[in-house]
Design a protein around this motif. Structure first.
Motif, PDB file in Angstrom:
ATOM      1  N   MET A  10       0.809  -1.217   0.000  1.00  0.00           N
ATOM      2  CA  MET A  10       0.000   0.000   0.000  1.00  0.00           C
ATOM      3  C   MET A  10       0.844   1.269   0.000  1.00  0.00           C
ATOM      4  O   MET A  10       0.307   2.378  -0.019  1.00  0.00           O
ATOM      5  CB  MET A  10      -0.932  -0.002   1.218  1.00  0.00           C
ATOM      6  CG  MET A  10      -1.949  -1.138   1.227  1.00  0.00           C
ATOM      7  SD  MET A  10      -3.027  -1.136  -0.232  1.00  0.00           S
ATOM      8  CE  MET A  10      -3.884   0.420  -0.003  1.00  0.00           C
ATOM      9  N   GLY A  11       2.153   1.124   0.048  1.00  0.00           N
ATOM     10  CA  GLY A  11       3.022   2.302  -0.019  1.00  0.00           C
ATOM     11  C   GLY A  11       3.191   3.033   1.296  1.00  0.00           C
ATOM     12  O   GLY A  11       3.617   4.188   1.317  1.00  0.00           O
ATOM     13  N   PHE A  12       2.897   2.371   2.440  1.00  0.00           N
ATOM     14  CA  PHE A  12       3.057   3.005   3.748  1.00  0.00           C
ATOM     15  C   PHE A  12       4.495   2.911   4.246  1.00  0.00           C
ATOM     16  O   PHE A  12       4.840   3.544   5.243  1.00  0.00           O
ATOM     17  CB  PHE A  12       2.128   2.366   4.779  1.00  0.00           C
ATOM     18  CG  PHE A  12       0.662   2.487   4.430  1.00  0.00           C
ATOM     19  CD1 PHE A  12       0.179   3.621   3.800  1.00  0.00           C
ATOM     20  CD2 PHE A  12      -0.221   1.462   4.717  1.00  0.00           C
ATOM     21  CE1 PHE A  12      -1.161   3.740   3.468  1.00  0.00           C
ATOM     22  CE2 PHE A  12      -1.568   1.565   4.396  1.00  0.00           C
ATOM     23  CZ  PHE A  12      -2.039   2.704   3.766  1.00  0.00           C
ATOM     24  N   ALA A  13       5.304   2.097   3.596  1.00  0.00           N
ATOM     25  CA  ALA A  13       6.714   1.965   3.951  1.00  0.00           C
ATOM     26  C   ALA A  13       7.549   2.169   2.691  1.00  0.00           C
ATOM     27  O   ALA A  13       7.155   1.747   1.599  1.00  0.00           O
ATOM     28  CB  ALA A  13       6.995   0.591   4.560  1.00  0.00           C
ATOM     29  N   THR A  14       8.694   2.819   2.852  1.00  0.00           N
ATOM     30  CA  THR A  14       9.580   3.020   1.714  1.00  0.00           C
ATOM     31  C   THR A  14      10.306   1.709   1.396  1.00  0.00           C
ATOM     32  O   THR A  14      10.365   0.799   2.232  1.00  0.00           O
ATOM     33  CB  THR A  14      10.619   4.109   2.006  1.00  0.00           C
ATOM     34  OG1 THR A  14      11.493   3.639   3.054  1.00  0.00           O
ATOM     35  CG2 THR A  14       9.944   5.405   2.459  1.00  0.00           C
ATOM     36  N   GLU A  15      10.868   1.640   0.211  1.00  0.00           N
ATOM     37  CA  GLU A  15      11.606   0.428  -0.151  1.00  0.00           C
ATOM     38  C   GLU A  15      12.823   0.239   0.739  1.00  0.00           C
ATOM     39  O   GLU A  15      13.183  -0.895   1.073  1.00  0.00           O
ATOM     40  CB  GLU A  15      12.029   0.504  -1.627  1.00  0.00           C
ATOM     41  CG  GLU A  15      12.522  -0.818  -2.198  1.00  0.00           C
ATOM     42  CD  GLU A  15      11.500  -1.961  -2.059  1.00  0.00           C
ATOM     43  OE1 GLU A  15      11.935  -3.124  -1.909  1.00  0.00           O
ATOM     44  OE2 GLU A  15      10.271  -1.692  -2.066  1.00  0.00           O
ATOM     45  N   ASP A  16      13.452   1.343   1.168  1.00  0.00           N
ATOM     46  CA  ASP A  16      14.580   1.233   2.098  1.00  0.00           C
ATOM     47  C   ASP A  16      14.128   0.632   3.425  1.00  0.00           C
ATOM     48  O   ASP A  16      14.841  -0.198   4.016  1.00  0.00           O
ATOM     49  CB  ASP A  16      15.201   2.617   2.349  1.00  0.00           C
ATOM     50  CG  ASP A  16      16.034   3.095   1.167  1.00  0.00           C
ATOM     51  OD1 ASP A  16      16.366   2.256   0.289  1.00  0.00           O
ATOM     52  OD2 ASP A  16      16.348   4.295   1.119  1.00  0.00           O
ATOM     53  N   GLU A  17      12.945   1.051   3.914  1.00  0.00           N
ATOM     54  CA  GLU A  17      12.425   0.507   5.169  1.00  0.00           C
ATOM     55  C   GLU A  17      12.110  -0.978   5.032  1.00  0.00           C
ATOM     56  O   GLU A  17      12.349  -1.753   5.964  1.00  0.00           O
ATOM     57  CB  GLU A  17      11.172   1.280   5.594  1.00  0.00           C
ATOM     58  CG  GLU A  17      11.466   2.693   6.086  1.00  0.00           C
ATOM     59  CD  GLU A  17      10.198   3.491   6.333  1.00  0.00           C
ATOM     60  OE1 GLU A  17      10.220   4.350   7.234  1.00  0.00           O
ATOM     61  OE2 GLU A  17       9.193   3.272   5.603  1.00  0.00           O
ATOM     62  N   VAL A  18      11.581  -1.366   3.880  1.00  0.00           N
ATOM     63  CA  VAL A  18      11.272  -2.777   3.652  1.00  0.00           C
ATOM     64  C   VAL A  18      12.556  -3.602   3.631  1.00  0.00           C
ATOM     65  O   VAL A  18      12.629  -4.677   4.241  1.00  0.00           O
ATOM     66  CB  VAL A  18      10.484  -2.959   2.344  1.00  0.00           C
ATOM     67  CG1 VAL A  18      10.318  -4.442   2.010  1.00  0.00           C
ATOM     68  CG2 VAL A  18       9.113  -2.284   2.440  1.00  0.00           C
ATOM     69  N   GLN A  19      13.566  -3.109   2.937  1.00  0.00           N
ATOM     70  CA  GLN A  19      14.830  -3.842   2.867  1.00  0.00           C
ATOM     71  C   GLN A  19      15.496  -3.933   4.243  1.00  0.00           C
ATOM     72  O   GLN A  19      16.100  -4.955   4.590  1.00  0.00           O
ATOM     73  CB  GLN A  19      15.770  -3.190   1.849  1.00  0.00           C
ATOM     74  CG  GLN A  19      15.277  -3.259   0.415  1.00  0.00           C
ATOM     75  CD  GLN A  19      14.922  -4.679  -0.015  1.00  0.00           C
ATOM     76  OE1 GLN A  19      15.669  -5.632   0.240  1.00  0.00           O
ATOM     77  NE2 GLN A  19      13.775  -4.839  -0.673  1.00  0.00           N
TER      78      GLN A  19
END
Length: 306
Positions: free
Chosen positions: A157-166
Motif C-alpha cells: 500500500m506504499g506506507f513503507a519506503t523500499e529502504d524501510e522494507v529492505q
C-alpha cells in the motif's frame, strides 16, 4: 461394575460437552441466513462437501482438549510461546484463533491484534511496539497479524519506503533468532486461499450485516492489488523462512479443515506432556442458621424477555 458406571458417566459428559460445543459453534458459524440466495448458489457450486458437521465438532473438541493440556504444560514449566498468523484478508486467521482460544484461560493465552501505528510509534524502532506484547513465562501469545505488516500491507500500500522494507528483511531474521535464543518458541502460519475464494468471501461479507464490519477500505484494496500481495508474500517467504522460525502454510479454502489442520500442527510443534495437578475437592458450604437472605428490589434484576 464401578468401572462401567464411570465409563458411562464419562460418555454422558462427553455428549453434553459436545452439545454445548455444537451450540457455541452454530453461533459462530451463523451467516448464511443473511446472504442472498444467488451468493449461496455460487458458494455451494464452487465448494465441494466439507467435513460433516458432527465429525468436525468431535475433532475440534478433541483438539481443544489437547490445547488445554498444552496450556497447562506451558504454565507449569513457565514456557513462552509466540504464534504468528498471517495471510490474505478473509483467509481464515480469525476463525482459527477463535477456536484455539475458545476454551483456554485468557490469562495464559491471549490474542494481540494491533491497530495501525500512531505517529509516535512510526518514529520508533520498527519492532518496538510489538516487544511489550511478547510472552512472559507461562504465556502463549497469538499475533493476529504481526511485524510482517512491514513486508505485506505496508509495502504493497506504499506506507513503507523500499529502504524501510529492505531494512526489515535484514533485521527480522535476527530479531526472531533473538526471541528464540531468549527461550521463546516462535511458530509462524500463513493462511493461503485462492483468488476466487477471496472474492467469494468478500461478497459474502458485503451481503452479511453480521460481517460487514470486517471489510475495511484496505481489505477492498487487497482485491485490486492481488498480484502485488502475491509478490510480497513470495519475497517474505524467501527471506524470512529461517530454521529457527520457519513458515508453515495452511491451505484455507476449506475453513473447517484449515482450522483442524492448523490446531493439530500447532500441537505437534510443542513437546507438551501431562503435568501434576492437585486434586480438587469442593468444600462444604458454611451454613449459618441465623442468616436470612434479603429480598432485593425487583428493579435490580434484568427483565426476563426470553
Amino acid at each position: 461394575m464401578n468401572d462401567q458406571k464411570h465409563e458411562a458417566a464419562n460418555q454422558d459428559w462427553l455428549e453434553a460437552e459436545l452439545a454445548d460445543t455444537l451450540d457455541e459453534d452454530y453461533e459462530l458459524e451463523l451467516s448464511e441466513p443473511a446472504l442472498s440466495e444467488e451468493i449461496r448458489k455460487i458458494y455451494r457450486k464452487t465448494h465441494p462437501p466439507t467435513i460433516p458437521r458432527m465429525e468436525y465438532f468431535r475433532a475440534l473438541l478433541a483438539l481443544q482438549a489437547e490445547l488445554i493440556k498444552l496450556q497447562d504444560w506451558v504454565a507449569y514449566h513457565k514456557e513462552k510461546v509466540v504464534v504468528v498468523f498471517e495471510g490474505r484478508d478473509s483467509a481464515g486467521k480469525g476463525g482459527v484463533i477463535k477456536r484455539i482460544t475458545q476454551r483456554l484461560n485468557p490469562r495464559t493465552a491471549r490474542v494481540v491484534a494491533l491497530p495501525a501505528p500512531s505517529d509516535r510509534e512510526k518514529s520508533q524502532w520498527y519492532f518496538q511496539r510489538y516487544v511489550p506484547h511478547l510472552p512472559a513465562g507461562g504465556e502463549i501469545v497469538l499475533f493476529d497479524r504481526s511485524w510482517y505488516n512491514r513486508s505485506g500491507v505496508e509495502r504493497v500500500m506504499g506506507f513503507a519506503t523500499e529502504d524501510e522494507v529492505q531494512q526489515f528483511f535484514h533485521d527480522v531474521p535476527e530479531f526472531e533468532r533473538m526471541l528464540v535464543r531468549s527461550g521463546i518458541r516462535v511458530i509462524k502460519y500463513w493462511f493461503s486461499i485462492t483468488d476466487e475464494e477471496q472474492q467469494l468471501r468478500f461478497l459474502m461479507r458485503i451481503h452479511d450485516p453480521l460481517k460487514q464490519w470486517k471489510l475495511s477500505p484496505m481489505d477492498l484494496q487487497s482485491r485490486v492489488r492481488w498480484e502485488g500481495y502475491t509478490k510480497a508474500k513470495e519475497e517474505t517467504f524467501a527471506r524470512t523462512n529461517i530454521p529457527e522460525a520457519p513458515w508453515y502454510i495452511v491451505e484455507g479454502n476449506d475453513k473447517k479443515r484449515a482450522r483442524l489442520n492448523c490446531i493439530a500442527h500447532l500441537l505437534s510443534q510443542v513437546p507438551y506432556e501431562p503435568v501434576p495437578h492437585e486434586e480438587i475437592t469442593l468444600p462444604d458450604r458454611v451454613f449459618n442458621p441465623d442468616y436470612e437472605r434479603k429480598v432485593l428490589p425487583p428493579e435490580l434484576y434484568v427483565p426476563s424477555k426470553y
